[in-house]
Design a protein around this motif. Structure first.
Motif, mmCIF file in Angstrom:
data_model
loop_
_atom_site.group_PDB
_atom_site.id
_atom_site.type_symbol
_atom_site.label_atom_id
_atom_site.label_comp_id
_atom_site.label_asym_id
_atom_site.label_seq_id
_atom_site.Cartn_x
_atom_site.Cartn_y
_atom_site.Cartn_z
ATOM 1 N N ALA A 188 -0.158 -1.944 -14.341
ATOM 2 C CA ALA A 188 0.222 -1.456 -13.019
ATOM 3 C C ALA A 188 1.455 -2.177 -12.502
ATOM 4 C CB ALA A 188 -0.945 -1.626 -12.049
ATOM 5 N N GLY A 226 0.745 2.607 -8.524
ATOM 6 C CA GLY A 226 -0.462 1.814 -8.489
ATOM 7 C C GLY A 226 -1.449 2.301 -9.529
ATOM 8 N N ASP A 236 0.969 1.534 -4.316
ATOM 9 C CA ASP A 236 1.469 0.277 -4.858
ATOM 10 C C ASP A 236 0.345 -0.758 -4.968
ATOM 11 O OD1 ASP A 236 1.008 -0.250 -2.212
ATOM 12 O OD2 ASP A 236 3.030 -0.980 -1.757
ATOM 13 N N ARG A 237 -0.900 -0.282 -5.079
ATOM 14 C CA ARG A 237 -2.049 -1.183 -5.141
ATOM 15 C C ARG A 237 -2.850 -0.937 -6.416
ATOM 16 N NH1 ARG A 237 -1.634 -4.719 -0.815
ATOM 17 N NH2 ARG A 237 -3.902 -4.968 -0.652
#
Length: 749
Positions: free
Chosen positions: A292, A298, A360-361
């Protein structure tokens, strides 16, 4: 047990957590809370603890390793450098070769067989993850005192593990080292190297990109073996009480790995993956966060879909497990069915466990409950960076002043002869056939050279005979005397070993084995070795493509010798032009290339005869090493030499004895004018090799050396069935063979 969740963690900021038991420091735990804006969940704490461990994050070594990038020489052959699973170099004809050396030191002390076996399995998967077919392995090994009872526990188990796993995979073991020293008694070094071959267009990288792409975990089921494994074991020193933590060592299954290799190569052939990562240190924590982090979005993972061997494992244990023979692939939805079909064909379990997101996690769920919500880069690439204090140890001056050149020398020809026999029978110079005979060196049919040759060589194209050679070297005694010079001597010897076989050195991988980074003396040794290696690679034009750092090789306050192991890979256009070490034909002339000086610090003679370590190591002249390499490569290509052997541990006499025994022919030697017979035999001056030259090629060879400015001294002839030094002594090959080959079997009987 009640599961911690992200929501629960937010609502209960004061809940105590076992961060110290997981190896985190107070400031590291505080930093995790700062990143997340709350306390971590149990699963997040598990991930950060393994990914921020010394083994995975390089937190004590990063600032020194940066030199390998900052000082990297320009090299058109480099295709993939530091930062991926392994480096990749262009070797011509559309081929790329990937190689890397890593450590499995601590696990191999605790459980020698499985520690060594899974070390081989892990490095093979690193090579596989780059898109390459693994073609060969090597094993640089270090053990404690040869007569110590624990050496008899560790060595046979390690050797059986290396051989058992590699042999079952059908990979030839083409080289390595075996060194004994009391400093490794509680901390044996088990370094493993793998070489892989692919076409340029087949290179794969570890990244997860493309929202909606599926995350597929395939290979073995996840079990309780290896929880915390190498990531925890390699991040602290052992206690004085000996091996503990046995359950943390991974258990390998080479037959499962063989299926995984063939399955993965078929998947590559059909171009079904957008990114791939093997599961090694830190297991799923590493694979998910690194994929990732290196991608453009993500990732969401449903952890309860992971196939388990043990249904009682908690989410934290699943994330920390280092169970072997597993890979993680990023696959476009349109290719998922075909991917799973190939896995089923190879009897490899494959499960879609998540997908790439446009966020973005890194988000991980357990039976619908969110247990991880982190920025992946903070787990994988933005861990702590320490500038550990380091200082030249107070004892260094006294060690260097204890000059080995002043040790008592043989006073008669008879004593000189006896010391030759003592040295060639010493465990470090003796034949390692008892060990290497347990490895299959010729499986697959493309092994051209293997131990005890100077380098291992593999043919990679059967039509053109294109090949690669690899050598690993490292001398902890030299590095103890001067870590900067010691690292460069390791580099120079590996470079020289590759060139001696006729291959052109291209690139470097390294395994840096040192004591505790919390010890300023050990940290100084590490900093100096990194500086020496970076400077040396820049001068030789051989970039570091990747490698491994192994710290905390220390029991109590007793550290190993600083041991930078350097692997050099070279290319040879035609493996039929290779140069072996064996003196095959009587009547050939022996030439010593390079300058011989009185350099005995850290030498095999000083260890074997006097059990002494002191003085300065041999001086390094990398320009001379390059010139010597060019001469050896040219001589091999043009048929000017029939045999060549580098001079290193044990000096000239060790090299001559090995070449004579290998070829079954004796040698008559003459001491060059102005050189003391003892220095002639035992000096370990660098930048030297001994070659056998057919009489028909003598003029052409000496003219080439003279034109290039390389000293070439005729020192004898291949002749008879003994090694003779004119005016001094003779030793029959039978007596030498008995001394050389009897030591290791007797030790391990």
């Amino acid at each position: 047990m009640t599961l911690d969740s992200v929501k629960h963690a937010t609502e209960t900021p004061d809940t105590e957590q076992p961060w110290a038991e997981l190896g985190l420091k107070q400031d590291e735990y505080d930093r995790i809370r700062e990143i997340l804006g709350r306390r971590p969940t149990g699963a997040e704490l598990a991930m950060y603890s393994v990914m921020w461990s010394e083994h995975c994050s390089y937190k004590s070594s990063k600032i020194h390793l940066r030199q390998f990038g900052e000082k990297a020489p320009a090299n058109d052959a480099l295709l993939v450098g530091i930062g991926e699973n392994a480096g990749v170099v262009d070797v011509g004809q559309g081929y790329a070769v990937t190689f890397k050396v890593e450590s499995h030191n601590h696990p191999s002390y605790i459980e020698p067989y499985q520690g060594a076996a899974t070390g081989v399995g892990g490095i093979v998967r690193d090579i596989l993850a780059m898109g390459a077919r693994p073609v060969a392995v090597m094993d640089p090994l270090r053990f404690g005192a040869p007569d110590h009872p624990d050496t008899k526990r560790v060595l046979p188990g390690v050797v059986a593990g290396v051989g058992g796993y590699g042999n079952c995979l059908g990979l030839p073991n083409i080289g390595g080292e075996v060194v004994f020293d009391a400093c490794y008694q509680g901390n044996p070094l088990v370094n493993a190297l793998c070489v892989g071959v692919m076409k340029h267009e087949d290179i794969h990288l570890a990244k997860a990109s493309g929202a909606g792409n599926k995350v597929i975990l395939y290979g073995a089921r996840t079990g309780g073996d290896g929880i915390g494994g190498v990531s925890v074991l390699a991040s602290e020193t052992f206690s004085d009480t000996g091996p503990t933590k046995r359950p943390a060592v991974q258990v390998g299954d080479p037959f499962q790995e063989k299926l995984l290799i063939e399955c993965t190569l078929e998947i590559f052939k059909e171009k079904l993956v957008a990114g791939i990562q093997d599961l090694g240190g830190a297991g799923l924590s590493c694979a998910t966060s690194e994929l990732a982090s290196a991608g453009s979005g993500g990732m969401r993972v449903e952890l309860d879909t992971v196939p388990l061997r043990d249904a009682t494992l908690s989410p934290e244990e699943i994330l920390m497990s280092e169970s072997q023979e597993r890979m993680c692939a990023i696959v476009e939805p349109r290719y998922v069915d075909r991917f799973l079909e190939i896995c089923e064909k190879w009897d490899v379990i494959a499960t879609v466990i998540g997908e790439v997101t446009d966020g973005d996690r890194l988000e991980i769920f357990w039976h619908g409950e969110q247990i991880v919500d982190v920025p992946p880069r903070t787990v994988a690439h933005e861990g702590p960076v320490y500038e550990r204090p380091y200082a030249r140890p107070a004892w260094q001056d006294a060690l260097q002043a204890d000059d080995a050149n002043k040790l008592p020398r043989p006073g008669s020809a008879e004593e000189l002869r006896a010391q030759v026999l003592t040295m060639v029978a010493h465990p470090n110079q003796a034949s390692k056939a008892w060990i290497t005979d347990q490895y299959d060196r010729f499986v697959q049919g493309n092994t051209v050279l293997a131990q005890p040759e100077d380098s291992g060589m593999i043919r990679i194209d059967e039509d053109t005979n294109l090949g690669v050679a690899v050598a690993t070297d490292g001398n902890g005694r030299y590095a103890k005397l001067d870590p900067y010079t010691g690292a460069q001597l390791a580099l120079a010897e590996a470079y020289r070993n590759v060139a001696t076989s006729g291959a052109k050195p291209l690139a470097v991988s390294d395994c840096l084995n040192f004591g505790s980074p919390e010890d300023p003396a050990a940290m100084w040794q590490f900093a100096e070795a990194c500086r020496g290696l970076a400077d040396g690679c820049l001068e030789l034009g051989t970039p570091v493509t990747g490698g491994n750092v192994s710290l905390y090789n220390q029991t109590g306050d007793v550290a190993i010798h600083p041991t930078p192991v350097v692997a050099v890979l070279g290319v040879i256009d035609d493996v039929t032009r290779r140069t072996p070490v064996a003196f095959k034909d009587q009547g050939q002339l022996l030439y010593l290339l390079g300058d011989t000086k009185e350099e005995l610090g850290g030498s095999a003679w000083s260890q074997a005869v006097h059990d002494h370590l002191g003085g300065l190591p041999p001086a390094v002249d990398l320009e001379r090493e390059k010139l010597l390499g060019e001469i050896l490569i040219s001589a091999s290509r043009d048929g000017m030499v029939d045999a060549a052997h580098d001079l290193s541990d044990g000096g000239l006499i060790q090299a001559v004895v090995e070449s004579c025994l290998r070829g079954g022919n004796g040698a008559r030697l003459v001491v060059p004018d102005g050189l003391d017979p003892f220095v002639f035999l035992f000096s370990e001056s660098a930048g030297r090799a001994v070659v056998s030259v057919p009489r028909s090629e003598e003029l052409r060879f000496t003219d080439m050396c003279g034109a290039r400015g390389l000293p070439a001294t005729r020192i004898g002839v291949v002749d008879g069935d003994a090694v003779e030094l004119q005016g001094e002594f003779g030793i029959t090959l039978d007596e030498l063979r008995t001394a050389h080959e009897g030591t290791i079997p007797a030790l391990l009987a």
